[in-house]
Design a protein around this motif. Structure first.
Motif, mmCIF file in Angstrom:
data_model
loop_
_atom_site.group_PDB
_atom_site.id
_atom_site.type_symbol
_atom_site.label_atom_id
_atom_site.label_comp_id
_atom_site.label_asym_id
_atom_site.label_seq_id
_atom_site.Cartn_x
_atom_site.Cartn_y
_atom_site.Cartn_z
ATOM 1 N N THR A 148 38.740 -83.459 12.094
ATOM 2 C CA THR A 148 38.311 -82.067 12.117
ATOM 3 C C THR A 148 39.314 -81.320 12.998
ATOM 4 O O THR A 148 40.267 -81.938 13.489
ATOM 5 C CB THR A 148 36.904 -81.969 12.746
ATOM 6 N N TRP A 160 35.867 -72.259 15.234
ATOM 7 C CA TRP A 160 35.505 -73.177 14.139
ATOM 8 C C TRP A 160 33.989 -73.405 14.100
ATOM 9 O O TRP A 160 33.356 -73.399 13.053
ATOM 10 C CB TRP A 160 36.260 -74.489 14.335
ATOM 11 N N LYS A 216 31.501 -72.325 11.088
ATOM 12 C CA LYS A 216 30.725 -73.363 10.415
ATOM 13 C C LYS A 216 29.244 -72.977 10.347
ATOM 14 O O LYS A 216 28.544 -73.273 9.394
ATOM 15 C CB LYS A 216 30.909 -74.694 11.155
#
Lengths: 351, 371, 155
Positions: free
Chosen positions: A216, A346, A350
């Motif tokens: 990730t 991020w 998400k």
């Protein structure tokens, strides 16, 4: 159900249940049951740590040897010199314990203990397998970093107390280095903590059930972590506290026998801890294929990182002390702040 | 002591680096005065390996001095042999047979590769990379095996004679050298990937311990050390001895005279040496290996200063003969001795980690410094 | 520049510096050899370096014991003009003293210390004239021909 499971963690839980039943049947108080449970784990851990140290030292010898076109120990004990480490340990135990004349005797004696105990305590919160963790504290990772900070003190104590200029320089260098690299080390892990939203080791492992954090955006954090971790355990290219060619042997120059053994042992246990955290935080800990026992998966990943660190050690030259500081403060620290920012974005996206 | 130190009341630290220290390349003793990790004064203290070579030489025959010369720079004994025989040969006006000349050059150049390989390996260790050492020794081992097949010795060869060489090449030597050169060329690239272009290595060496052109000449540096400063000074071209004028080779030079340049000059010199060896192998033809020399060597009275380009630099021998079987005066100008002198100036202001980087890059052998 | 030209240039500036002729029965010198008086050696060297001859490279500096006198031999080289010169200085054996040239060529620093160590030649004006190769407390000058090695505890 124990037969159906392949997990060492499940076996441990099963054993604990039997123990609880047994205690309940005999009417033994809860305090004693708890003590027995934790005592057994601690003994198991100590055995594991000693074995790990033996394996790591042997592994270091063999890895370095094969990278250097050698075989390493081949004769001691028969098969590929497997008992060389044990022989080394016996030699260390039998050696004369020298304390320099002008040394601060008390501090000189205490330093190896101060270096070794924190590195032992760090093992408490490492999740070896599902349920197989000494104490699944909700501040898990902070405990490890807290303890590893104490190691600075001991190295400085050792360097100062020996009353030798080389050890003094080594001690000062390591104090500067370890404090500087602690920051990027903690900050790099912060990305993972933000992603998971918990400091608890088991939560962090569970969060990687599907995909390792390595794959990730936390990948950047992994790189920072490995670099700062190498510095934290004083291994090449960041081994300037020892810096054999400059400072003879750095802070442990004046140590011999068992006390030197403790310094060496703590270096290897620290290497293991740093690798274990890398495996837990970025490579999914004990998560793995269902047919593989969790502990095997965990140890496999840990040793992969250990091998990586050894690979660094035997290929890279050493940094210079001021360039090391520059690198830590001017490059690694801003990079880890950027990493945190990136992870924050991020995580928001998400959601 | 610097002003800041005096004002703050801190003490200057004196550090005795050596004579027992992992990276002083033997028994060099450096007396360092330091302000923290920064060196304010450095004084090399030498002589721990002094064996009185020049006095010994006056009590040995000219021939026996070749054996003594093996012990100057003991990792490049062939070059020392070369320097030891040139003087008496010139005094006695001996014409060395062609075959012997080529053999000498092959030996000297192989020795240059071997010496630079040791430099490469130990310099890696100085900087903190242990692995290159073993790679360098793997190749050096092959050179030593070749030497062993020729003269039976692996370190102190005592192979040259006044008027030629002691033994002809064995049958397997020439193919062995050819195979070695073929094997060695790609290895140089391996060294580059292993160490030369490593960012950490460059960080440690580029810009560290720079010697300007003027300084290099003033301190009379020689060999790779002066060439790294950008001066193309090589005895093989400047004052060709033996048959070096027949060969086609370049002299690698550096630009800034820092540690990395000195390192790279040596790395490049190895491939040039390989070129010279290849050319010499082609020119090698059967023939005599010894000139007609009297059994007892008595050079006529006179004096001469001969020098060769040893791996470390200009190795000069100033011999005075009084017509007897033994030299009257036998002064050895060891390159390491002269190159080391600049250290006291270079180290000022550097960090202790740079001491080993600079010292290693000068490439000294204490056997030659102390003689 | 040929040897004769160099010699002429030196003679023009320093008449006291003359070509050194090898003693009878010895081989002719292989390169140009001149002799200079001890007292003016520093000026001669300074001029040789910075004057038109540009002898910037001190290859070697040796002491020699010729039994009746001591000699210091400088081997000079010019990197720029590619010529060599051997410079000799004769010294009285009783008072071997001459000015240091370490301010002219830094390289002379250790060479002079070595000559002092081995022959007892005193270089006045040297920044740090101490024994360099022999052990601390060593007595005598080993490369003198009349030096007698005393056996020590190891012999």
């Amino acid at each position: 159900m124990i037969y159906a499971s392949q997990s060492l963690g499940d076996l441990w839980v099963w054993l604990l249940e039997r123990l609880a039943e047994f205690c309940g049947w005999l009417g033994i108080p809860e305090v004693i049951r708890y003590s027995v449970e934790k005592g057994a784990y601690a003994i198991g851990l100590l055995v594991f740590i000693s074995l790990t140290a033996l394996v790591l030292i042997y592994m270091e010898r063999k890895v370095s040897a094969h990278m250097q076109l050698r075989y390493g120990p081949m004769w001691t004990g028969g098969w590929h010199g497997w008992s060389q480490t044990i022989a080394d340990m016996i030699k260390l135990l039998l050696k004369e314990d020298v304390i320099p004349d002008k040394a601060d005797r008390w501090v000189h004696r205490v330093a190896p203990i101060v270096v070794f105990v924190p590195s032992l305590l760090g093992f408490l919160v490492i999740p070896f397998d599902k349920h197989l963790i000494g104490a699944d504290l909700n501040v898990g990772i902070l405990i490890i970093f807290g303890f590893s900070s104490i190691a600075v003190l001991s190295i400085f104590m050792g360097g100062w107390a020996s009353n030798n200029k080389y050890t003094l320089l080594g001690g000062l260098r390591s104090a500067a280095q370890m404090i500087s690299y602690e920051l990027p080390l903690v900050l790099s892990v912060l990305g993972v903590i933000m992603t998971v939203g918990s400091l608890k080791m088991s939560d962090i492992v569970m969060a990687q059930k599907d995909v390792w954090f390595l794959f990730t955006p936390n990948f950047l954090g992994f790189i920072i972590y490995i670099i700062a971790g190498t510095a934290e355990v004083n291994r090449t290219p960041f081994d300037i506290p020892e810096a054999e060619s400059e400072l003879v042997s750095g802070y442990n120059t004046e140590y011999s026998g068992l006390k030197y053994g403790f310094f060496m042992l703590s270096e290897f246990t620290n290497t293991f801890i740093i690798s274990a955290i890398a495996a837990t935080f970025f490579m999914g800990g004990w998560n793995g294929p269902s047919w593989l026992p969790g502990i095997v998966s965990f140890l496999g990943k840990t040793y992969l990182i250990v091998f990586l660190l050894m690979w660094f050690r035997w290929t890279f030259p050493r940094f210079r002390v001021d360039r090391l500081m520059d690198f830590g403060w001017k490059f690694l620290l801003p990079l880890s702040f950027f990493n945190i920012l990136m992870i924050a974005v991020w995580v928001l996206v998400k959601k | 002591m610097t002003e800041t130190l005096k004002n703050t009341g801190f003490e200057e630290m004196t550090l005795n680096m050596g004579p027992q220290h992992p990276s002083t390349h033997g028994v060099l003793h450096l007396l360092l005065k330091m302000d923290g990790e920064v060196i304010t004064e450095a004084r090399p203290d030498i002589g721990y390996l002094h064996r009185g070579m020049e006095k010994l030489a006056e009590k040995r025959t000219w021939g026996a001095n070749i054996a003594l010369s093996d012990r100057w720079d003991y990792i490049a004994s062939m070059s020392n042999n070369f320097a030891a025989v040139l003087g008496p040969e010139k005094l006695m006006n001996i014409a060395v047979p062609k075959r012997a000349e080529y053999i000498r050059i092959i030996m000297a150049e192989l020795n240059r590769i071997a010496s630079h390989l040791i430099f490469f390996g130990t310099y890696g260790i100085d900087i903190g990379a242990f692995t290159p050492f073993f790679y360098a020794f793997r190749e050096r081992e092959m050179i030593l095996d070749l030497y062993e097949s020729v003269c039976g010795a692996r370190l102190t060869y005592n192979y040259f004679r006044i008027g030629g060489v002691s033994a002809d090449l064995p049958e397997e030597f020439v193919p062995g050298v050819k195979a070695f050169i073929k094997y060695f060329r790609p290895k140089l690239k391996e060294y580059d990937t292993l160490l030369s272009t490593n960012p950490i290595f460059m960080d440690r060496t580029v810009g560290v311990g720079a010697i300007s052109k003027e300084e290099a000449v003033d301190w009379a540096l020689s060999g790779p050390n002066i060439r790294a400063s950008g001066i193309s000074f090589d005895i093989r071209k400047e004052d060709p001895y033996s048959v070096y004028s027949e060969f086609d080779f370049n002299i690698p030079t550096g630009k800034n005279g820092d540690c990395w340049d000195r390192y790279m000059v040596r790395m490049n010199e190895m491939s040039e040496s390989a070129r010279i060896i290849e050319q010499a192998l082609e020119k090698l033809e059967p023939g005599d290996i010894m000139a007609k020399v009297a059994k007892v060597i008595r050079p006529p009275a006179g004096e001469i200063y001969t020098h060769v380009e040893a791996p470390k630099g200009e190795l000069g021998v100033y011999c005075i003969s009084d017509g007897s079987t033994m030299p009257y005066r036998y002064k050895v100008r060891g390159p390491s001795f002269v190159n080391l002198a600049i250290l006291q100036k270079m180290l000022r202001g550097l960090k202790i980690a740079d001491v080993v980087a600079v010292l290693g890059s000068i490439d000294i052998v204490l056997g030659e410094v102390d003689r | 520049m040929t040897d004769q030209e160099i010699l002429a240039k030196i003679a023009e500036k320093f008449p006291a510096v003359v070509e050194s002729k090898p003693a009878a029965g010895t081989l002719p010198a292989y390169s140009l050899t001149v002799e200079a008086p001890a007292a003016s050696i520093a000026e001669v060297c300074a001029w040789l370096k910075s004057g038109g001859l540009k002898f910037d490279y001190l290859a070697s500096l040796s002491g020699v014991d010729l039994k009746d006198k001591l000699q210091v031999v400088y081997h000079l080289y010019s990197l720029e003009m590619k010529h060599k010169l051997v410079l000799k200085v004769n010294l009285d054996r009783a008072v071997p003293e001459l000015p240091s040239v370490s301010s002219v060529w830094q390289a002379a620093n250790w060479h002079e210390r070595e000559a002092y160590d081995m022959f007892g030649i005193k270089f006045t004006g040297h920044p740090y004239l101490e024994r360099i190769l022999t052990a601390e407390g060593f007595e005598g000058y080993p490369l003198l021909k009349d030096f007698i090695a005393k056996p020590d505890q190891y012999d």
